[in-house]
Design a protein around this motif. Structure first.
Motif, PDB file in Angstrom:
ATOM      1  N   PHE A 188       0.843  -1.205   0.000  1.00  0.00           N
ATOM      2  CA  PHE A 188       0.000   0.000   0.000  1.00  0.00           C
ATOM      3  C   PHE A 188       0.877   1.253   0.000  1.00  0.00           C
ATOM      4  O   PHE A 188       0.635   2.207  -0.764  1.00  0.00           O
ATOM      5  CB  PHE A 188      -0.913  -0.015   1.230  1.00  0.00           C
ATOM      6  N   ILE A 189       1.911   1.272   0.832  1.00  0.00           N
ATOM      7  CA  ILE A 189       2.805   2.428   0.906  1.00  0.00           C
ATOM      8  C   ILE A 189       3.527   2.639  -0.417  1.00  0.00           C
ATOM      9  O   ILE A 189       3.677   3.784  -0.891  1.00  0.00           O
ATOM     10  CB  ILE A 189       3.818   2.257   2.056  1.00  0.00           C
ATOM     11  N   GLN A 190       3.951   1.560  -1.065  1.00  0.00           N
ATOM     12  CA  GLN A 190       4.627   1.704  -2.350  1.00  0.00           C
ATOM     13  C   GLN A 190       3.708   2.307  -3.407  1.00  0.00           C
ATOM     14  O   GLN A 190       4.140   3.149  -4.213  1.00  0.00           O
ATOM     15  CB  GLN A 190       5.141   0.335  -2.816  1.00  0.00           C
ATOM     16  N   THR A 191       2.449   1.915  -3.395  1.00  0.00           N
ATOM     17  CA  THR A 191       1.477   2.486  -4.334  1.00  0.00           C
ATOM     18  C   THR A 191       1.282   3.975  -4.069  1.00  0.00           C
ATOM     19  O   THR A 191       1.262   4.791  -5.003  1.00  0.00           O
ATOM     20  CB  THR A 191       0.135   1.753  -4.216  1.00  0.00           C
ATOM     21  N   GLN A 192       1.163   4.329  -2.777  1.00  0.00           N
ATOM     22  CA  GLN A 192       0.994   5.727  -2.426  1.00  0.00           C
ATOM     23  C   GLN A 192       2.241   6.552  -2.757  1.00  0.00           C
ATOM     24  O   GLN A 192       2.137   7.708  -3.175  1.00  0.00           O
ATOM     25  CB  GLN A 192       0.668   5.852  -0.933  1.00  0.00           C
ATOM     26  N   LEU A 193       3.413   5.965  -2.572  1.00  0.00           N
ATOM     27  CA  LEU A 193       4.657   6.666  -2.894  1.00  0.00           C
ATOM     28  C   LEU A 193       4.746   6.956  -4.388  1.00  0.00           C
ATOM     29  O   LEU A 193       5.145   8.067  -4.795  1.00  0.00           O
ATOM     30  CB  LEU A 193       5.857   5.844  -2.434  1.00  0.00           C
ATOM     31  N   ALA A 194       4.382   5.990  -5.215  1.00  0.00           N
ATOM     32  CA  ALA A 194       4.404   6.203  -6.663  1.00  0.00           C
ATOM     33  C   ALA A 194       3.464   7.327  -7.062  1.00  0.00           C
ATOM     34  O   ALA A 194       3.804   8.188  -7.895  1.00  0.00           O
ATOM     35  CB  ALA A 194       4.036   4.911  -7.387  1.00  0.00           C
ATOM     36  N   SER A 195       2.265   7.356  -6.463  1.00  0.00           N
ATOM     37  CA  SER A 195       1.305   8.420  -6.762  1.00  0.00           C
ATOM     38  C   SER A 195       1.823   9.765  -6.272  1.00  0.00           C
ATOM     39  O   SER A 195       1.689  10.790  -6.976  1.00  0.00           O
ATOM     40  CB  SER A 195      -0.033   8.088  -6.092  1.00  0.00           C
ATOM     41  N   HIS A 196       2.407   9.790  -5.092  1.00  0.00           N
ATOM     42  CA  HIS A 196       2.981  11.017  -4.516  1.00  0.00           C
ATOM     43  C   HIS A 196       4.058  11.590  -5.431  1.00  0.00           C
ATOM     44  O   HIS A 196       4.078  12.804  -5.714  1.00  0.00           O
ATOM     45  CB  HIS A 196       3.542  10.685  -3.135  1.00  0.00           C
ATOM     46  N   ARG A 197       4.941  10.742  -5.910  1.00  0.00           N
ATOM     47  CA  ARG A 197       6.039  11.204  -6.777  1.00  0.00           C
ATOM     48  C   ARG A 197       5.513  11.696  -8.125  1.00  0.00           C
ATOM     49  O   ARG A 197       6.002  12.690  -8.670  1.00  0.00           O
ATOM     50  CB  ARG A 197       7.040  10.071  -6.966  1.00  0.00           C
ATOM     51  N   LYS A 198       4.533  11.001  -8.658  1.00  0.00           N
ATOM     52  CA  LYS A 198       3.977  11.398  -9.953  1.00  0.00           C
ATOM     53  C   LYS A 198       3.309  12.765  -9.858  1.00  0.00           C
ATOM     54  O   LYS A 198       3.511  13.637 -10.725  1.00  0.00           O
ATOM     55  CB  LYS A 198       2.970  10.346 -10.418  1.00  0.00           C
TER      56      LYS A 198
END
Length: 286
Positions: free
Chosen positions: A26-36
């Motif tokens: 879940f955190i990895q998915t949120q991190l990818a969205s945050h960076r994008k």
């Protein structure tokens, strides 16, 4: 937010591995969205994703998350612990395909020094809510905001450590710190009241005076009735100051007990464990 969908239960005896994998992903998915999102609006490197981990004191998780787009909740039956979860997340994320770096901060490590806690209790001799650790008002909010700001800007920072064994279990800020020398990808910030906000003026007295309020609780002990409205209002006002800590949180993981009755059992287990470790007076914030 989407309606949460229960995930399969974790295997017994896996030491939280299933839960860590679900939360870590879940955190990895949120991190990818945050960076994008950041890269579409800025030319500078993105700040770390600040992940708030919230659950009642003594709360843990043996089941997996219910996934929504911006938060993840866990429905625990047994006491594994927020701290246990957050201690397992950094190595899991470090081993991911993107080798995600982390820093972990607990709200417990932001408690006022022993002298500050003693002064707070002395200033409010009848308010037992602040005679010990745990409640709003017992933390150094300015210190927490400073630490989070440094982490957000990628500046070297020393994370504070609160030693609960000092002063016969009353605790004090340790001389030891956890150095974070450079920018990290994710900051994990855990605490029992993470993201909480104060009730509106008059709401506490309304609930305190409502004879049917206790009937709407899922546990037998109406905690607020043990304290005066004035004492509860003081803690409520202090809680407003914590917005300085919550405002940068990008996503949440919530440990949600099936019943608040479990919380009293878990906290009793924690107190007995601390007593075994010769910490006789741990206060409310064990």
């Amino acid at each position: 937010m989407m309606t949460p969908t229960p995930a399969p239960a974790a295997a017994k005896g896996d030491n939280g591995a299933r839960t860590v994998a679900l939360v870590g992903d879940f955190i990895q998915t949120q991190l990818a969205s945050h960076r994008k999102t950041w890269s579409s609006q800025h030319s500078t490197p993105p700040p770390p994703l600040l992940v708030g981990v919230q659950g009642p004191q003594g709360c843990g998780a043996s089941l997996g998350p219910h996934a929504g787009p911006c938060s993840s909740s866990l429905t625990p039956r047994t006491c594994a612990g927020k701290s246990h979860l957050t201690s397992l997340l950094p190595p899991y994320l470090a081993k991911s395909a993107h080798a995600i770096s982390t820093a972990s901060l607990s709200l417990d490590d932001l408690y006022l020094p022993h002298a500050g806690l003693a002064a707070l209790a002395a200033a409010h001799p009848t308010n037992t809510l602040v005679h010990g650790r745990g409640q709003p008002g017992t933390h150094d909010v300015a210190l927490g905001a400073s630490v989070l700001s440094a982490l957000r800007h990628g500046a070297p920072v020393a994370l504070p450590v609160f030693d609960k064994s000092l002063f016969s279990g009353q605790g004090d800020r340790s001389a030891l710190v956890v150095p974070v020398p450079e920018r990290v990808d994710v900051v994990i910030f855990e605490g029992w009241m993470m993201g909480f906000g104060p009730l509106a003026s008059g709401e506490i007295e309304k609930r305190w005076s409502d004879p049917a309020f206790a009937d709407r609780l899922d546990y037998d002990l109406p905690f607020l009735k043990q304290h005066s409205v004035e004492d509860l209002e003081f803690v409520n006002q202090e809680l407003a100051k914590y917005e300085a800590l919550w405002k940068g949180i990008g996503c949440f993981v919530m440990l949600r007990p099936e019943s608040m009755e479990y919380v009293w059992q878990w906290r009793l287990e924690v107190r007995l464990s601390l007593r075994h470790l010769m910490l006789p007076s741990c206060g409310l914030g064990c």
